[in-house]
Design a protein around this motif. Structure first.
Motif, PDB file in Angstrom:
ATOM      1  N   PHE A 120       0.841  -1.192   0.000  1.00  0.00           N
ATOM      2  CA  PHE A 120       0.000   0.000   0.000  1.00  0.00           C
ATOM      3  C   PHE A 120       0.883   1.251   0.000  1.00  0.00           C
ATOM      4  CE2 PHE A 120      -2.623  -3.375   1.569  1.00  0.00           C
ATOM      5  CZ  PHE A 120      -3.902  -3.094   1.103  1.00  0.00           C
ATOM      6  N   GLN A 121       0.517   2.196  -0.843  1.00  0.00           N
ATOM      7  CA  GLN A 121       1.247   3.465  -0.934  1.00  0.00           C
ATOM      8  C   GLN A 121       0.460   4.555  -0.211  1.00  0.00           C
ATOM      9  OE1 GLN A 121       1.378   5.335  -4.861  1.00  0.00           O
ATOM     10  NE2 GLN A 121       3.522   5.818  -4.528  1.00  0.00           N
ATOM     11  N   VAL A 122       1.159   5.368   0.575  1.00  0.00           N
ATOM     12  CA  VAL A 122       0.503   6.520   1.196  1.00  0.00           C
ATOM     13  C   VAL A 122       0.175   7.516   0.092  1.00  0.00           C
ATOM     14  CG1 VAL A 122       0.680   8.368   2.902  1.00  0.00           C
ATOM     15  CG2 VAL A 122       1.775   6.156   3.338  1.00  0.00           C
ATOM     16  N   ALA A 123      -1.118   7.813  -0.060  1.00  0.00           N
ATOM     17  CA  ALA A 123      -1.582   8.665  -1.162  1.00  0.00           C
ATOM     18  C   ALA A 123      -2.865   9.375  -0.743  1.00  0.00           C
ATOM     19  CB  ALA A 123      -1.836   7.813  -2.410  1.00  0.00           C
ATOM     20  N   LYS A 124      -3.242  10.393  -1.495  1.00  0.00           N
ATOM     21  CA  LYS A 124      -4.491  11.107  -1.245  1.00  0.00           C
ATOM     22  C   LYS A 124      -5.660  10.282  -1.781  1.00  0.00           C
ATOM     23  CE  LYS A 124      -2.825  15.024   0.459  1.00  0.00           C
ATOM     24  NZ  LYS A 124      -3.035  16.335  -0.171  1.00  0.00           N
ATOM     25  N   ASP A 125      -6.750  10.216  -1.017  1.00  0.00           N
ATOM     26  CA  ASP A 125      -7.935   9.510  -1.499  1.00  0.00           C
ATOM     27  C   ASP A 125      -8.866  10.468  -2.235  1.00  0.00           C
ATOM     28  OD1 ASP A 125      -9.302  10.954   0.460  1.00  0.00           O
ATOM     29  OD2 ASP A 125      -9.782   9.217   1.704  1.00  0.00           O
ATOM     30  N   ALA A 126     -10.042   9.993  -2.598  1.00  0.00           N
ATOM     31  CA  ALA A 126     -10.985  10.803  -3.395  1.00  0.00           C
ATOM     32  C   ALA A 126     -11.425  12.061  -2.658  1.00  0.00           C
ATOM     33  CB  ALA A 126     -12.199   9.954  -3.771  1.00  0.00           C
ATOM     34  N   GLN A 127     -11.357  12.029  -1.321  1.00  0.00           N
ATOM     35  CA  GLN A 127     -11.731  13.209  -0.517  1.00  0.00           C
ATOM     36  C   GLN A 127     -10.513  14.055  -0.144  1.00  0.00           C
ATOM     37  OE1 GLN A 127     -14.574  12.213   2.709  1.00  0.00           O
ATOM     38  NE2 GLN A 127     -14.689  10.182   1.779  1.00  0.00           N
ATOM     39  N   ASN A 128      -9.382  13.799  -0.814  1.00  0.00           N
ATOM     40  CA  ASN A 128      -8.138  14.547  -0.599  1.00  0.00           C
ATOM     41  C   ASN A 128      -7.553  14.336   0.807  1.00  0.00           C
ATOM     42  OD1 ASN A 128      -6.159  16.136  -1.923  1.00  0.00           O
ATOM     43  ND2 ASN A 128      -6.818  17.943  -0.771  1.00  0.00           N
ATOM     44  N   ARG A 129      -7.863  13.176   1.408  1.00  0.00           N
ATOM     45  CA  ARG A 129      -7.299  12.846   2.712  1.00  0.00           C
ATOM     46  C   ARG A 129      -6.088  11.936   2.520  1.00  0.00           C
ATOM     47  NH1 ARG A 129     -12.487  10.093   5.358  1.00  0.00           N
ATOM     48  NH2 ARG A 129     -12.175   8.917   3.425  1.00  0.00           N
ATOM     49  N   VAL A 130      -5.118  12.037   3.394  1.00  0.00           N
ATOM     50  CA  VAL A 130      -3.961  11.140   3.331  1.00  0.00           C
ATOM     51  C   VAL A 130      -4.407   9.752   3.796  1.00  0.00           C
ATOM     52  CG1 VAL A 130      -1.648  10.662   4.214  1.00  0.00           C
ATOM     53  CG2 VAL A 130      -2.319  13.011   3.690  1.00  0.00           C
ATOM     54  N   SER A 131      -4.284   8.781   2.907  1.00  0.00           N
ATOM     55  CA  SER A 131      -4.756   7.424   3.193  1.00  0.00           C
ATOM     56  C   SER A 131      -3.811   6.424   2.539  1.00  0.00           C
ATOM     57  CB  SER A 131      -6.196   7.252   2.681  1.00  0.00           C
ATOM     58  OG  SER A 131      -6.738   6.024   3.125  1.00  0.00           O
ATOM     59  N   LEU A 132      -4.300   5.215   2.320  1.00  0.00           N
ATOM     60  CA  LEU A 132      -3.496   4.147   1.726  1.00  0.00           C
ATOM     61  C   LEU A 132      -4.142   3.635   0.455  1.00  0.00           C
ATOM     62  CD1 LEU A 132      -2.758   2.240   5.044  1.00  0.00           C
ATOM     63  CD2 LEU A 132      -1.029   3.394   3.652  1.00  0.00           C
ATOM     64  N   LYS A 133      -3.327   3.411  -0.564  1.00  0.00           N
ATOM     65  CA  LYS A 133      -3.809   2.925  -1.863  1.00  0.00           C
ATOM     66  C   LYS A 133      -3.037   1.660  -2.225  1.00  0.00           C
ATOM     67  CE  LYS A 133      -2.349   4.909  -5.656  1.00  0.00           C
ATOM     68  NZ  LYS A 133      -2.108   5.895  -6.731  1.00  0.00           N
ATOM     69  N   LYS A 134      -3.769   0.583  -2.498  1.00  0.00           N
ATOM     70  CA  LYS A 134      -3.097  -0.678  -2.844  1.00  0.00           C
ATOM     71  C   LYS A 134      -2.492  -0.573  -4.239  1.00  0.00           C
ATOM     72  CE  LYS A 134      -3.757  -5.664  -2.583  1.00  0.00           C
ATOM     73  NZ  LYS A 134      -4.710  -6.769  -2.467  1.00  0.00           N
ATOM     74  N   ILE A 135      -1.197  -0.925  -4.345  1.00  0.00           N
ATOM     75  CA  ILE A 135      -0.522  -0.824  -5.643  1.00  0.00           C
ATOM     76  C   ILE A 135      -0.018  -2.169  -6.162  1.00  0.00           C
ATOM     77  CG2 ILE A 135       0.143   1.596  -5.303  1.00  0.00           C
ATOM     78  CD1 ILE A 135       3.027   0.504  -4.700  1.00  0.00           C
ATOM     79  N   ALA A 136       0.015  -3.186  -5.290  1.00  0.00           N
ATOM     80  CA  ALA A 136       0.510  -4.506  -5.730  1.00  0.00           C
ATOM     81  C   ALA A 136       0.071  -5.568  -4.735  1.00  0.00           C
ATOM     82  CB  ALA A 136       2.036  -4.496  -5.841  1.00  0.00           C
ATOM     83  N   THR A 137       0.014  -6.821  -5.209  1.00  0.00           N
ATOM     84  CA  THR A 137      -0.286  -7.972  -4.327  1.00  0.00           C
ATOM     85  C   THR A 137       0.779  -9.044  -4.562  1.00  0.00           C
ATOM     86  OG1 THR A 137      -2.629  -7.471  -4.687  1.00  0.00           O
ATOM     87  CG2 THR A 137      -2.133  -9.516  -3.532  1.00  0.00           C
ATOM     88  N   PRO A 138       1.989  -8.830  -4.009  1.00  0.00           N
ATOM     89  CA  PRO A 138       3.083  -9.775  -4.268  1.00  0.00           C
ATOM     90  C   PRO A 138       2.857 -11.183  -3.720  1.00  0.00           C
ATOM     91  CG  PRO A 138       3.941  -7.655  -3.528  1.00  0.00           C
ATOM     92  CD  PRO A 138       2.462  -7.631  -3.287  1.00  0.00           C
TER      93      PRO A 138
END
Length: 338
Positions: free
Chosen positions: A305-323
């Motif tokens: 999971f990458q620390v990124a802004k969500d749809a509401q512009n909040r700092v959250s987590l976004k899944k980028i891979a499933t190793p």
């Protein structure tokens, strides 16, 4: 709750006893003994830190109590010390580090520095990372538990200049480490791979500073399955914040207990029936295809999971891979349970 799997039992009264171990193993033992002997509880759940879990494991085992851990997952209880009465809705400690080790290989990192506090989970995490990494570990550093200052470690990091650094620093340790890494100009210079360092408990304090930092986990708020979307929505409405992984795992613990009591018609005294009902994991998990392995730990996907802004512009987590997919923990082969 708006989860489709939550079925309340109005005809079965449930009494909840809540205690705080204050992250102290000795106190944890006293409280568990009180819950078992005085309060006569049927189930024990919770437990955040692995040093507390290892301390309470013996009295729980001796009493024959059923445990559903919502976080701590020490290696000893996954392998030779596994117990038919112990279940874990979180992960085995090595797991979140293993997925980051696999990711480091996928990225081609050749030299990595490892950092963790000097206690059971820290040792498990670094063992997990090392079990996957193909490159060289240029330093393996154990800090004091709840250490506030990391200037010596950051000086060493700067001198080594590895391709990446992996950290396991839960709670305030993670906040302090990332802030100090940023102050030293190292945060976006050396890729930071983490476990339990950037999550729903630390991001409110770190905010934009932690953007792009990567974390290994079995769960994130953006998982698209219906049970998770319902959970996140209900949690945000009630608490006005993004749920943490700890909240998601605890929610699954509640759903496991609910589904088990549904099967036993509210009866908790027949331990064999209760164990079988828990093990069947007949509930809609926030992680979708949840199931227990023979040692009571989950078989589950582990993501980056990458620390990124969500749809509401909040700092959250976004899944980028499933190793690691449908991953079984490293110690299940040492467990005698079938």
């Amino acid at each position: 709750s708006s989860s489709p799997s939550f079925r309340p039992h109005p005809h079965v009264p449930v009494k909840i006893f809540k205690e705080d171990d204050q992250l102290k193993p000795d106190l944890g033992v006293q409280l568990v003994q009180k819950l078992i002997e005085r309060d006569k509880v049927d189930l024990v759940t919770g437990v955040t830190f692995s040093n507390v879990m290892m301390a309470i494991a013996k009295p729980l085992e001796t009493s024959g109590s059923v445990l559903i851990s919502s976080n701590a997952g020490p290696a000893q209880l996954a392998g030779k010390g596994c117990n038919a009465n112990f279940f874990f809705t979180s992960f085995q400690n090595d797991d979140q580090a293993e997925v980051m080790g696999k990711y480091a290989n996928d990225k081609g990192y050749k030299k990595v520095m490892l950092l963790a506090p000097n206690y059971q989970s820290g040792k498990d995490q670094l063992a997990g990372f090392k079990s996957q990494i193909k490159g060289a570990v240029v330093a393996e550093v154990y800090t004091q538990l709840n250490q506030p200052d990391y200037s010596a470690e950051l000086t060493q990091l700067q001198a080594l200049n590895p391709d990446a650094v992996f950290t396991f620093f839960p709670g305030g340790m993670g906040v302090n480490f990332i802030k100090q890494m940023s102050q030293n100009g190292l945060l976006n210079k050396i890729p930071l791979l983490t476990a339990s360092t950037v999550d729903g408990t630390t991001l409110p304090a770190l905010k934009n500073m932690a953007l792009d930092t990567l974390g290994g986990a079995p769960w994130g708020p953006d998982l698209a399955n219906p049970a998770n979307q319902a959970f996140v929505k209900a949690f945000e409405q009630k608490y006005k914040r993004i749920p943490s992984q700890y909240a998601a795992q605890a929610y699954d613990s509640a759903l496991v207990i609910d589904s088990a009591l549904t099967k036993t018609k509210g009866v908790a005294s027949d331990k064999a029936a209760l164990r079988a009902a828990i093990k069947s994991a007949d509930f809609q998990s926030v992680r979708a295809n949840f199931k227990f392995d023979t040692n009571g730990f989950p078989i589950q996907d582990l993501g980056v999971f990458q620390v990124a802004k969500d749809a509401q512009n909040r700092v959250s987590l976004k899944k980028i891979a499933t190793p690691l997919q449908a991953h079984r923990n490293a110690y299940v082969g040492e467990c005698a349970l079938k």
